[in-house]
Design a protein around this motif. Structure first.
Motif, PDB file in Angstrom:
ATOM      1  N   ARG A  39     -13.617  15.737 -10.379  1.00  0.00           N
ATOM      2  CA  ARG A  39     -12.622  14.996 -10.952  1.00  0.00           C
ATOM      3  C   ARG A  39     -11.347  14.340  -9.969  1.00  0.00           C
ATOM      4  O   ARG A  39     -11.028  13.109 -10.266  1.00  0.00           O
ATOM      5  N   GLN A  43     -10.913  10.642  -9.541  1.00  0.00           N
ATOM      6  CA  GLN A  43      -9.625   9.850  -9.596  1.00  0.00           C
ATOM      7  C   GLN A  43      -9.022   9.097  -8.350  1.00  0.00           C
ATOM      8  O   GLN A  43      -8.446   8.160  -8.592  1.00  0.00           O
ATOM      9  N   LYS A  56      -3.653  11.521 -12.825  1.00  0.00           N
ATOM     10  CA  LYS A  56      -3.778  12.477 -14.242  1.00  0.00           C
ATOM     11  C   LYS A  56      -3.620  13.623 -13.389  1.00  0.00           C
ATOM     12  O   LYS A  56      -2.970  14.765 -14.066  1.00  0.00           O
ATOM     13  N   TYR A  57      -4.433  14.169 -12.501  1.00  0.00           N
ATOM     14  CA  TYR A  57      -4.786  15.528 -11.878  1.00  0.00           C
ATOM     15  C   TYR A  57      -3.869  15.580 -10.644  1.00  0.00           C
ATOM     16  O   TYR A  57      -3.983  14.468  -9.857  1.00  0.00           O
ATOM     17  N   ARG A  58      -3.284  16.603 -10.577  1.00  0.00           N
ATOM     18  CA  ARG A  58      -2.767  17.052  -9.385  1.00  0.00           C
ATOM     19  C   ARG A  58      -2.987  18.328  -8.782  1.00  0.00           C
ATOM     20  O   ARG A  58      -2.483  19.199  -9.283  1.00  0.00           O
ATOM     21  N   THR A  63      -5.558  20.689 -11.723  1.00  0.00           N
ATOM     22  CA  THR A  63      -6.440  20.044 -12.312  1.00  0.00           C
ATOM     23  C   THR A  63      -7.075  20.913 -13.175  1.00  0.00           C
ATOM     24  O   THR A  63      -7.669  20.489 -14.471  1.00  0.00           O
ATOM     25  N   THR A  66      -5.323  21.371 -16.241  1.00  0.00           N
ATOM     26  CA  THR A  66      -5.345  20.174 -17.191  1.00  0.00           C
ATOM     27  C   THR A  66      -6.552  20.141 -17.934  1.00  0.00           C
ATOM     28  O   THR A  66      -6.564  19.860 -19.110  1.00  0.00           O
ATOM     29  N   GLU A  70      -6.631  20.214 -22.188  1.00  0.00           N
ATOM     30  CA  GLU A  70      -7.117  19.114 -22.684  1.00  0.00           C
ATOM     31  C   GLU A  70      -8.356  19.068 -23.569  1.00  0.00           C
ATOM     32  O   GLU A  70      -8.680  18.561 -24.522  1.00  0.00           O
ATOM     33  N   LYS A 149     -14.661  13.226 -17.901  1.00  0.00           N
ATOM     34  CA  LYS A 149     -13.341  12.669 -17.822  1.00  0.00           C
ATOM     35  C   LYS A 149     -13.322  11.290 -18.778  1.00  0.00           C
ATOM     36  O   LYS A 149     -12.459  10.853 -18.902  1.00  0.00           O
TER      37      LYS A 149
END
Length: 290
Positions: A39, A43, A56-58, A63, A66, A70, A149
């Motif tokens: 991901r 990204q 969106k992902y860190r 990640t 998240t 979600e 994703k």
């Protein structure tokens, strides 16, 4: 005596089965980290193409959190079936063939410690051959992970691993299953050499230190060392030399944990010498992933 590693009564088929089992178990335990890595890589490409997009992902752990929040915990294991397919073939072949190929390169009459160069050559060979056979499983695994994703409501191309294989063949042709074979062979041969040759060399070195024996602690240290060298050598191939240190920790989290689990499991399975009953059960457990 030639130092080809400890002699064992395990057959070639048994070696393949034990290697495949160990690789599958490590994959099952660590695929959430791999899913997060994919991901983050996707990204990075998307953000690079759209300067105004916010990531969106860190981080690896962020990640994972998240995705779980979600999409549910099961999303972290998206692609596990082709991942296990990959490890049955790729893991079983690259690890299982390593000792026989290493013995072939040094010759039957060789005496003493096997040179590191021969270990590297053997691992390069088995890694290249194994991924050439297992490339379709690698392709399907990445595609299924990437589909996770997609936003809700967007139709998925594949309903599962077997459907992905058939859909790719039907829509793109059989040759599409070997998309990216050249870079894949180069990458996996290099990483395989970093993992197997370094584990072999580190373990051999540790066992020469007074007080150390061929036990779980030695396997743990050797596995960590193998993961470290795999990241040091393999990360520039994955992310580019300039981004190497930036991605070192998450890459080591994935490869380090994978190598520790795989080598610990492999050593324990091999220590049982795989009686006929155990061998049959092991083959059944591996075949069940298909």
């Amino acid at each position: 005596m030639a130092d080809h590693g400890p002699k064992s009564d395990i057959s070639l088929a048994g070696t393949f089965a034990s290697s495949a089992f160990a690789a599958c178990f490590a994959e099952l335990c660590t695929i959430p980290l791999d899913t997060a890595k994919v991901r983050l890589q996707l990204q990075k490409k998307a953000v690079a193409g759209d300067g105004g997009a916010l990531p969106k992902y860190r981080g690896m752990i962020g990640t994972v959190g998240t995705i779980a929040r979600e999409e549910g915990l099961s999303a972290l294991w998206k692609g596990i079936v082709p991942g296990l397919h990959r490890q049955c073939l790729f893991g079983g072949l690259r690890i299982g063939m390593y000792e026989p190929v290493k013995a072939f390169y040094v010759g039957d009459n060789f005496v003493g410690d096997v040179p590191l160069s021969k270990k590297v050559l053997a691992a390069l060979t088995t890694g290249a051959v194994a991924i050439a056979i297992a490339n379709p499983t690698d392709l399907v695994k990445v595609r299924l992970q990437a589909e996770g994703k997609l936003p809700p409501g967007v139709p998925r191309r594949y309903s599962g691993a077997l459907n992905a294989y058939s859909t790719i063949v039907r829509q793109e042709g059989v040759g599409a299953l070997w998309t990216g074979l050249g870079p894949n062979v180069a990458r996996n041969a290099i990483i395989n050499a970093a993992e197997l040759a370094s584990y072999d060399q580190i373990k051999q070195t540790i066992l020469k230190v007074p007080g150390f024996t061929d036990n779980v602690f030695t396997h743990l240290l050797s596995g960590l060392g193998a993961g470290f060298f795999a990241v040091c050598i393999g990360s520039p191939v994955d992310v580019g030399p300039l981004a190497f240190y930036k991605g070192f920790i998450p890459n080591f989290g994935r490869l380090g944990s994978w190598n520790v689990i795989m080598f610990l499991t492999l050593e324990q399975v091999k220590a049982t010498n795989l009686s006929h009953d155990n061998f049959g059960a092991l083959l059944y457990s591996i075949s069940s992933v298909w």
